[in-house]
Each structure stands twice: as structure tokens, then as C-alpha cells.
Design a protein around this motif. Sequence first.
Motif, PDB file in Angstrom:
ATOM      1  N   ASP A 240       0.834  -1.202   0.000  1.00 12.22           N
ATOM      2  CA  ASP A 240       0.000   0.000   0.000  1.00 12.22           C
ATOM      3  C   ASP A 240       0.871   1.255   0.000  1.00 12.22           C
ATOM      4  O   ASP A 240       0.546   2.246  -0.668  1.00 12.22           O
TER       5      ASP A 240
ATOM      6  N   ASP B 278       0.289   7.112   3.691  1.00 13.85           N
ATOM      7  CA  ASP B 278       0.265   5.861   4.472  1.00 13.85           C
ATOM      8  C   ASP B 278       1.115   5.936   5.744  1.00 13.85           C
ATOM      9  O   ASP B 278       1.648   4.926   6.187  1.00 13.85           O
TER      10      ASP B 278
ATOM     11  N   HIS C  69      -4.823   6.323   6.122  1.00 13.57           N
ATOM     12  CA  HIS C  69      -6.029   5.635   6.594  1.00 13.57           C
ATOM     13  C   HIS C  69      -5.835   4.981   7.961  1.00 13.57           C
ATOM     14  O   HIS C  69      -6.603   4.083   8.327  1.00 13.57           O
ATOM     15  N   HIS C  70      -4.816   5.421   8.721  1.00 15.43           N
ATOM     16  CA  HIS C  70      -4.604   4.838  10.057  1.00 15.43           C
ATOM     17  C   HIS C  70      -5.442   5.565  11.107  1.00 15.43           C
ATOM     18  O   HIS C  70      -5.443   6.794  11.134  1.00 15.43           O
TER      19      HIS C  70
ATOM     20  N   SER D 130      -4.475   3.286   1.732  1.00 14.96           N
ATOM     21  CA  SER D 130      -4.151   4.628   1.256  1.00 14.96           C
ATOM     22  C   SER D 130      -4.371   4.717  -0.254  1.00 14.96           C
ATOM     23  O   SER D 130      -4.722   5.770  -0.779  1.00 14.96           O
TER      24      SER D 130
ATOM     25  N   ASP E  84      -3.011  -4.645   1.174  1.00 13.57           N
ATOM     26  CA  ASP E  84      -3.461  -4.104   2.464  1.00 13.57           C
ATOM     27  C   ASP E  84      -4.711  -4.808   2.987  1.00 13.57           C
ATOM     28  O   ASP E  84      -4.978  -4.782   4.184  1.00 13.57           O
TER      29      ASP E  84
HETATM   30 MN    MN Z   1      -1.851   1.100   4.375  1.00 14.09          MN
END
Ligand code: MN
Length: 319
Positions: free
Chosen positions: A25, A82, A107-108, A127, A157
Motif C-alpha cells: 500500500d 500511508d 487511513h490509520h 491509502s 493491504d
Molecule cells: Mn496502508
Amino acid sequence: MNTVIDRLIKSRTLFVATHINPDGDAIGSLISLGLGLQQYGKRVYFYNESPIPAVYRFLPGVELVKQTLPPKREWDTAVILDCGDMERIGEAADQVHRSPQIINIDHHVTNTGFGHYRLVDPTACSSTEIVYRLLKQMHIDIDEAIATSIYTGILTDTGSFRFANTNSAAYVICAEMVQCGVDPYTVAQHVYGTYSLGRIKLLNMALDSIEISPNGKLSLMTVTHDMFAETDTNPEDVDGMINYAKRIEDVRVAALIMENANGADQKRFHVSLRSDGTVDVAEIAASFGGGGHFNAAGFGVESSLKDLKKTINAIAENL
Ligand code: MN
Ligand code: 5GP
């Protein structure tokens, strides 16, 4: 989204970077966004501190990714992909921090909200999903090269559409990427189908290292510098191995301790954590200064191996 697009359009030269020890990713979002911005007429500097793992070297455009910074800062905008925090890009973080504009695309759940502009969506599977949306909104043509990176980012991912972050967008976008020319079999052969003999030998050692906590709820896998040396492998070869430890019945959290590959600093470890869906490992990782997702997280630590194993076994007692 629109303010990020405005910023991208106003930029002339962009620095695009992702986290050290990149996964599919990280590399997929770096290449797909970078190529898309080039198509838009921007000058783009593609950066990742670590060498590109062998399994991702087939990606079209991968040769554009540099492991060194340009001699002086020439970019007006840095795009960090990411990464839960800026430091994840590695030693360049200090210098990149001083960029006039920083865009944070991630996207965390543990994202610190760094940067001047943010596109952070923990509901995105990857991401690359966010990059896909961005490119669409900018009317950038998703050619086969861009599509291959987006497809690979989503595929890896989501653990090939098996992990809890697998959403309908993952399927919809990947179907479209296939229409854009991606061959799923070819990607799968590169990513999962061709490993060095050393990697298989390392897997054998890693499986053999598995220990289970007294209450059976935590599994611990350990990969040491000596194992890397004996099998002539690197940290990239450890990718995915923790999933074996996670699959063991009754295990709620799997941990993987990885010793620094070069052995230069024997006290520096990376710990990966995976959950069966009942435990928030992002929270556990954050308590050690790391981060990640509910089911997959990690952190770096300085310790002796013996003390680190004790610390991790203590996590088991609270499960
Ligand atoms: Mn990721
Ligand atoms: P892995 O265990 O595969 O290295 O990482 C699992 C997840 O946790 C990934 O989403 C990764 O980006 C995140 N992660 C791993 N190590 C760290 C770390 O040291 N800090 C932060 N913030 N996130 C990490």
C-alpha cells in the motif's frame, strides 16, 4: 478533498514519500499518486528511505522511487502517504518537516493529524483507495501503470480481500483496475508466487520460534539478526509471516519481534501486532509510541530481547 486538490494544483514541484520498510500500500500509493501528478504536469520527486522489496519491483514506475533526498529542497509541497506520523518516513522527517506545505494522506486510526492539509480516512481500506478517489476527482486518466499500483495496494493491504478492512470499495476499485489493464494473475505471481529460497528457510525458522503465552491468548514469533544472516534475507522477507502466528486457535493477539537486520544495533527491535478482531492493537502499539489499525499495528523499541519478550508476555495477561 477540494482543499487538498487546490494545493496540489497550485504546487509546481512535489515531494511524495511513504513509510520505511514499505508494504504494497505504501509503494502503491506513492507510485500511483506520483505518476498521476506527473500526468497532470507536475514535477514529482518520489522518495522512500528503504530499498523497494523484491516482490514489488515489477510495478511500472518503480524505478522513479529514490532512496536519497535531492541535494537541496526544491519542492513547494510534500505529500506524505500511508504514515500515521511524519517520523514514519525515516531520517528525512526532520528536513521534510520544514516543507512550506505538507499534505497528509492516510487511513490509520492513530494518525496524528500532522501537516497543513489532510485526507485521513480510517474507513478507507488502504491509502491507495484514497489516492484513487483523489485521481478520479482530478480527472486524471488511470492508465495501466497507475492501475497496477492501485490494485497492488488494495490487494496487499486487505490481505487479498480477507482482512477486516476489506470494504465494497476494495472490490469496486479493483474491478475497475482490471478493466484498465491489470492482470490479477500476473500481480499475484509477483507478490505472492515467487519467493527466494532464503525467504522460505526464514519462514521455517520463524515458525519454529513461535511461543504461546501461558493463557494461550498471545502468540510470539521472533526473527533475529542471525536468522537473516543465515538465510541471506532482509526485513522485507518477514512481510506476512505474522499471519501464521495469528491463525493459531484461541490466539487473540499475535506479536512478531524483529531484530535490526544489520545487527549493528542489537537493541533496536520492531514489534508487529495483529489481533483476531477482539482486541485493539493500535491502542497497545500507541502505548509504546507506535500506531496502526485496530487489527494490525506496530512500534519500534530499544530493549534487550529478553526484556522485550517479558514486556510482550505481560500484554497477554490483560487479554
Ligand atoms: Mn496502508
Ligand atoms: P507492520 O506490523 O506490518 O509493520 O505494521 C502494521 C501496521 O502498523 C501498518 O499499518 C503500519 O503502518 C503500522 N505501524 C507499524 N509500525 C509502526 C510504528 O512504529 N509507528 C506507527 N505509527 N505505525 C506503525
